[in-house]
Design a protein around this motif. Structure first.
Motif, PDB file in Angstrom:
ATOM      1  N   ALA A  34       1.130  -0.966   0.165  1.00  0.00           N
ATOM      2  CA  ALA A  34      -0.343   0.414   0.065  1.00  0.00           C
ATOM      3  C   ALA A  34       0.801   1.138  -0.591  1.00  0.00           C
ATOM      4  CB  ALA A  34      -1.001   0.094   1.404  1.00  0.00           C
ATOM      5  N   ALA A  35       0.246   2.334  -1.056  1.00  0.00           N
ATOM      6  CA  ALA A  35       1.239   3.747  -0.593  1.00  0.00           C
ATOM      7  C   ALA A  35       1.219   4.299   0.544  1.00  0.00           C
ATOM      8  CB  ALA A  35       0.382   4.402  -1.780  1.00  0.00           C
ATOM      9  N   PRO A  36       1.667   4.746   0.760  1.00  0.00           N
ATOM     10  CA  PRO A  36       1.280   6.215   1.824  1.00  0.00           C
ATOM     11  C   PRO A  36      -0.064   6.945   1.980  1.00  0.00           C
ATOM     12  CG  PRO A  36       3.489   6.703   1.227  1.00  0.00           C
ATOM     13  CD  PRO A  36       2.780   4.966   0.596  1.00  0.00           C
ATOM     14  N   LEU A  50      -2.612   4.742  -5.530  1.00  0.00           N
ATOM     15  CA  LEU A  50      -2.724   3.411  -5.094  1.00  0.00           C
ATOM     16  C   LEU A  50      -2.415   2.800  -4.079  1.00  0.00           C
ATOM     17  CD1 LEU A  50      -0.986   1.349  -6.618  1.00  0.00           C
ATOM     18  CD2 LEU A  50       0.985   1.200  -5.211  1.00  0.00           C
ATOM     19  N   ILE A  51      -3.458   1.711  -3.595  1.00  0.00           N
ATOM     20  CA  ILE A  51      -3.673   0.145  -2.972  1.00  0.00           C
ATOM     21  C   ILE A  51      -2.054  -0.418  -2.849  1.00  0.00           C
ATOM     22  CG2 ILE A  51      -4.655  -0.891  -1.693  1.00  0.00           C
ATOM     23  CD1 ILE A  51      -7.289   1.025  -2.300  1.00  0.00           C
ATOM     24  N   GLY A  52      -2.475  -1.080  -4.156  1.00  0.00           N
ATOM     25  CA  GLY A  52      -1.356  -2.102  -3.854  1.00  0.00           C
ATOM     26  C   GLY A  52      -1.788  -2.912  -5.193  1.00  0.00           C
ATOM     27  N   THR A 101     -11.394 -14.837  -5.757  1.00  0.00           N
ATOM     28  CA  THR A 101     -11.662 -13.893  -4.927  1.00  0.00           C
ATOM     29  C   THR A 101     -10.429 -13.049  -5.072  1.00  0.00           C
ATOM     30  OG1 THR A 101     -10.756 -15.519  -3.479  1.00  0.00           O
ATOM     31  CG2 THR A 101     -12.922 -15.034  -3.554  1.00  0.00           C
ATOM     32  N   LEU A 102     -10.521 -11.828  -3.826  1.00  0.00           N
ATOM     33  CA  LEU A 102      -9.224 -10.850  -4.558  1.00  0.00           C
ATOM     34  C   LEU A 102      -9.576 -10.129  -3.432  1.00  0.00           C
ATOM     35  CD1 LEU A 102      -8.325  -8.851  -7.816  1.00  0.00           C
ATOM     36  CD2 LEU A 102      -8.934  -7.249  -5.675  1.00  0.00           C
ATOM     37  N   ARG A 103      -8.192 -10.055  -2.443  1.00  0.00           N
ATOM     38  CA  ARG A 103      -8.795  -8.488  -1.209  1.00  0.00           C
ATOM     39  C   ARG A 103      -7.820  -7.663  -1.565  1.00  0.00           C
ATOM     40  NH1 ARG A 103      -9.602 -14.166   0.601  1.00  0.00           N
ATOM     41  NH2 ARG A 103     -11.369 -14.845   1.042  1.00  0.00           N
ATOM     42  N   TYR A 104      -7.524  -6.297  -0.325  1.00  0.00           N
ATOM     43  CA  TYR A 104      -7.105  -5.589  -0.419  1.00  0.00           C
ATOM     44  C   TYR A 104      -7.321  -4.985   0.428  1.00  0.00           C
ATOM     45  CZ  TYR A 104     -11.075  -3.419  -2.969  1.00  0.00           C
ATOM     46  OH  TYR A 104     -12.258  -2.950  -3.118  1.00  0.00           O
ATOM     47  N   GLY A 105      -6.045  -3.990   1.423  1.00  0.00           N
ATOM     48  CA  GLY A 105      -6.752  -3.096   2.469  1.00  0.00           C
ATOM     49  C   GLY A 105      -5.509  -2.331   2.751  1.00  0.00           C
ATOM     50  N   PRO A 106      -5.634  -2.617   3.712  1.00  0.00           N
ATOM     51  CA  PRO A 106      -4.298  -0.600   4.507  1.00  0.00           C
ATOM     52  C   PRO A 106      -3.061  -1.560   3.887  1.00  0.00           C
ATOM     53  CG  PRO A 106      -6.284  -0.908   5.972  1.00  0.00           C
ATOM     54  CD  PRO A 106      -6.157  -1.786   5.249  1.00  0.00           C
ATOM     55  N   GLN A 107      -2.638  -2.652   4.154  1.00  0.00           N
ATOM     56  CA  GLN A 107      -1.743  -3.318   3.805  1.00  0.00           C
ATOM     57  C   GLN A 107      -1.628  -4.099   2.317  1.00  0.00           C
ATOM     58  OE1 GLN A 107       0.402  -3.300   6.230  1.00  0.00           O
ATOM     59  NE2 GLN A 107      -0.917  -2.382   7.421  1.00  0.00           N
ATOM     60  N   GLU A 381       5.403 -11.505 -19.889  1.00  0.00           N
ATOM     61  CA  GLU A 381       4.386 -10.367 -19.036  1.00  0.00           C
ATOM     62  C   GLU A 381       4.229 -11.433 -18.232  1.00  0.00           C
ATOM     63  OE1 GLU A 381       1.861  -8.028 -22.506  1.00  0.00           O
ATOM     64  OE2 GLU A 381       2.581  -9.569 -24.108  1.00  0.00           O
ATOM     65  N   VAL A 382       2.870 -10.866 -17.811  1.00  0.00           N
ATOM     66  CA  VAL A 382       2.271 -11.003 -16.261  1.00  0.00           C
ATOM     67  C   VAL A 382       0.888 -10.723 -16.935  1.00  0.00           C
ATOM     68  CG1 VAL A 382       4.762 -11.434 -14.791  1.00  0.00           C
ATOM     69  CG2 VAL A 382       2.476  -9.236 -14.372  1.00  0.00           C
ATOM     70  N   THR A 383      -0.156 -11.368 -15.676  1.00  0.00           N
ATOM     71  CA  THR A 383      -1.168 -11.104 -15.230  1.00  0.00           C
ATOM     72  C   THR A 383      -0.953  -9.976 -14.377  1.00  0.00           C
ATOM     73  OG1 THR A 383      -2.174 -12.981 -16.180  1.00  0.00           O
ATOM     74  CG2 THR A 383      -3.333 -11.833 -14.709  1.00  0.00           C
ATOM     75  N   GLN A 384      -1.437  -8.898 -14.181  1.00  0.00           N
ATOM     76  CA  GLN A 384      -1.031  -7.922 -13.260  1.00  0.00           C
ATOM     77  C   GLN A 384      -2.658  -7.459 -12.664  1.00  0.00           C
ATOM     78  OE1 GLN A 384       0.233  -3.885 -15.143  1.00  0.00           O
ATOM     79  NE2 GLN A 384       1.813  -4.152 -12.634  1.00  0.00           N
ATOM     80  N   PHE A 385      -2.423  -7.224 -11.534  1.00  0.00           N
ATOM     81  CA  PHE A 385      -3.547  -6.520 -11.085  1.00  0.00           C
ATOM     82  C   PHE A 385      -3.041  -5.457 -10.234  1.00  0.00           C
ATOM     83  CE2 PHE A 385      -5.160 -10.992 -11.687  1.00  0.00           C
ATOM     84  CZ  PHE A 385      -6.160 -11.058 -11.620  1.00  0.00           C
ATOM     85  N   ILE A 386      -3.885  -4.195 -10.324  1.00  0.00           N
ATOM     86  CA  ILE A 386      -3.457  -3.187  -9.374  1.00  0.00           C
ATOM     87  C   ILE A 386      -4.724  -2.244  -8.755  1.00  0.00           C
ATOM     88  CG2 ILE A 386      -2.711  -1.090  -9.878  1.00  0.00           C
ATOM     89  CD1 ILE A 386      -1.163  -1.563 -11.920  1.00  0.00           C
ATOM     90  N   ALA A 387      -4.303  -2.380  -7.678  1.00  0.00           N
ATOM     91  CA  ALA A 387      -6.563  -1.664  -6.784  1.00  0.00           C
ATOM     92  C   ALA A 387      -5.701   0.178  -6.404  1.00  0.00           C
ATOM     93  CB  ALA A 387      -6.093  -2.977  -5.597  1.00  0.00           C
ATOM     94  N   ALA A 388      -6.443   0.903  -6.331  1.00  0.00           N
ATOM     95  CA  ALA A 388      -6.862   2.257  -6.296  1.00  0.00           C
ATOM     96  C   ALA A 388      -7.523   2.658  -5.849  1.00  0.00           C
ATOM     97  CB  ALA A 388      -6.220   2.608  -7.809  1.00  0.00           C
ATOM     98  N   GLU A 389      -7.391   3.306  -5.495  1.00  0.00           N
ATOM     99  CA  GLU A 389      -8.407   4.145  -4.404  1.00  0.00           C
ATOM    100  C   GLU A 389      -8.492   5.704  -5.455  1.00  0.00           C
ATOM    101  OE1 GLU A 389     -10.159   6.459  -0.286  1.00  0.00           O
ATOM    102  OE2 GLU A 389      -7.911   6.299  -0.291  1.00  0.00           O
TER     103      GLU A 389
END
Length: 397
Positions: A34-36, A50-52, A101-107, A381-389
């Motif tokens: 996670a980005a500060p 950015l979240i992660g 399933t896909l999980r994200y949060g502060p970390q 290449e890769v399958t890239q996942f990006i979560a962002a607020e």
């Protein structure tokens, strides 16, 4: 875009060029924490934070299939399931979808867990045929975008860029979560290719984007590239022709409105003497009743990928439904507001981002977009996942 590398006679050269481009640019994406949070001293809050980030390696075997080619993603809040669609044209395994399933949060963002795989089925009840073993009257789909259908009990919509070589134009389809077909939704006649007269969509440049209005009654379809009669493809020196976005009534399939969107020029000139340099619309996403988020994805051989996210008001710009060609001066494109250049997000080297969807909100209520890349079934290449607020840009209407 992925079919560029699997159907073109230049595929081996293009794949090699892509491998060279990515290996020369930077290491492949790895998990990013996670980005500060932005501070007052850092200036205005960015519209995308950015979240992660996480990745699934190319060639990973999942539930008896080669995982990859992920061109569309969507989340169902009622069931908590994520839906991923692969653009494998039944070449490696039958055309298919995955649940996850896909999980994200502060970390940060955890690597998604793939929980299911279902083969898509044609109206005849069979899985879609391989290009090596075509069936009369059945297209080989090139699946690109996917959206859960609200209140349908597990139905979803998906698009195919078409099977131009065998006479099939782009398709819009509804299927059940078991992969069985519900219906093919009618598309305007203008969506069909007419290469003989230099009109209509370009092969491998059609229905990349699909968005549903919040009430589920209207859907928007976006082309990846301009129609032949609307202008040239973009180059590093010029943006090329406009791209058409079309609103359809979901119940009847009738077109309601069409607007022109002007993509950017190609972000970078290629750094090797040969190979593609291109920019197009890889996905759209509703942002309230009258707004769309637009994902522009650029690629140049030797320079890699560049991705920008824009926001538009669908009430602005001319209605182009009745215009057979978008000649300069005959229309007004929808103005666009930059949300973010994803190269500045902090997610590392960007891959071939082709899908985006709203995810569950953050504990404090922040809205989240999850992006996913299509790895082209390419070992570079890769399958890239990006979560962002996400927050609406301050300059947006």
């Amino acid at each position: 875009m992925s079919t560029l590398f699997r159907t073109s006679p230049w595929a081996p050269l293009l794949a090699a060029g892509l491998a060279l481009a990515l290996s020369a640019c930077a290491p492949l994406p790895q998990a990013v924490p996670a980005a500060p949070a932005a501070t007052a001293a850092a200036g205005p809050r960015p519209a995308l934070r950015l979240i992660g980030s996480a990745a699934i390696a190319p060639g990973t075997e999942v539930l008896g299939t080669t995982f990859g080619g992920i061109s569309g993603i969507d989340y169902d809040a009622a069931s908590g399931r994520w839906l991923l669609i692969s653009d494998d044209r039944s070449a490696l395994q039958p055309a298919r979808i995955y649940t996850a399933t896909l999980r994200y949060g502060p970390q940060g963002l955890e690597t998604p867990a793939i929980t299911g795989m279902v083969a898509l089925r044609h109206a005849n009840g069979r899985t879609y045929p391989s290009p090596r073993r075509p069936e009369p009257g059945v297209d080989v789909p090139d699946a690109e975008a996917v959206r859960w259908l609200p209140g349908s009990g597990g139905h979803f919509l998906w698009t195919s860029e078409g099977d131009f070589g065998r006479g099939f134009g782009p398709q819009l389809r509804e299927s059940r979560i078991d992969g069985s077909a519900v219906r093919d939704l009618p598309l305007p006649a203008s969506f069909q290719p007419d290469g003989a007269h230099g009109r209509g969509p370009r092969s491998n440049g059609t229905l990349e984007g699909l968005a549903l209005s919040p009430d589920g009654r209207t859907l928007w379809l976006s082309m990846e590239m301009p129609w032949r009669q609307d202008g040239p493809l973009p180059t590093p020196a010029a943006p090329g022709g406009p791209v058409r976005f079309t609103a359809l009534d979901l119940a009847t399939g009738q077109p309601l409105r069409q607007i022109a969107y002007q993509p950017d020029a190609v972000a970078h000139a290629r750094r090797i003497p040969w190979g593609p340099q291109m920019n197009g619309i890889s996905e759209i996403l509703e942002d309230g009743r009258h707004h769309l988020l637009v994902l522009e994805r650029s690629y140049s051989a030797g320079a890699g990928f560049a991705v920008r996210l824009y926001r538009i008001d669908t009430r602005t710009g001319s209605d182009t439904l009745a215009l057979p060609a978008l000649a300069p001066g005959s229309y007004t494109p929808a103005p666009k507001t930059l949300v973010a250049d994803l190269a500045t997000l902090g997610a590392g080297t960007l891959d071939n981002l082709e899908g985006m969807a709203w995810g569950p909100p953050l504990p404090g209520g922040g809205r989240v977009i999850v992006f996913v890349s299509d790895d082209n079934f390419n070992p570079a290449e890769v399958t890239q996942f990006i979560a962002a607020e996400y927050t609406v840009p301050s300059a947006a209407p």
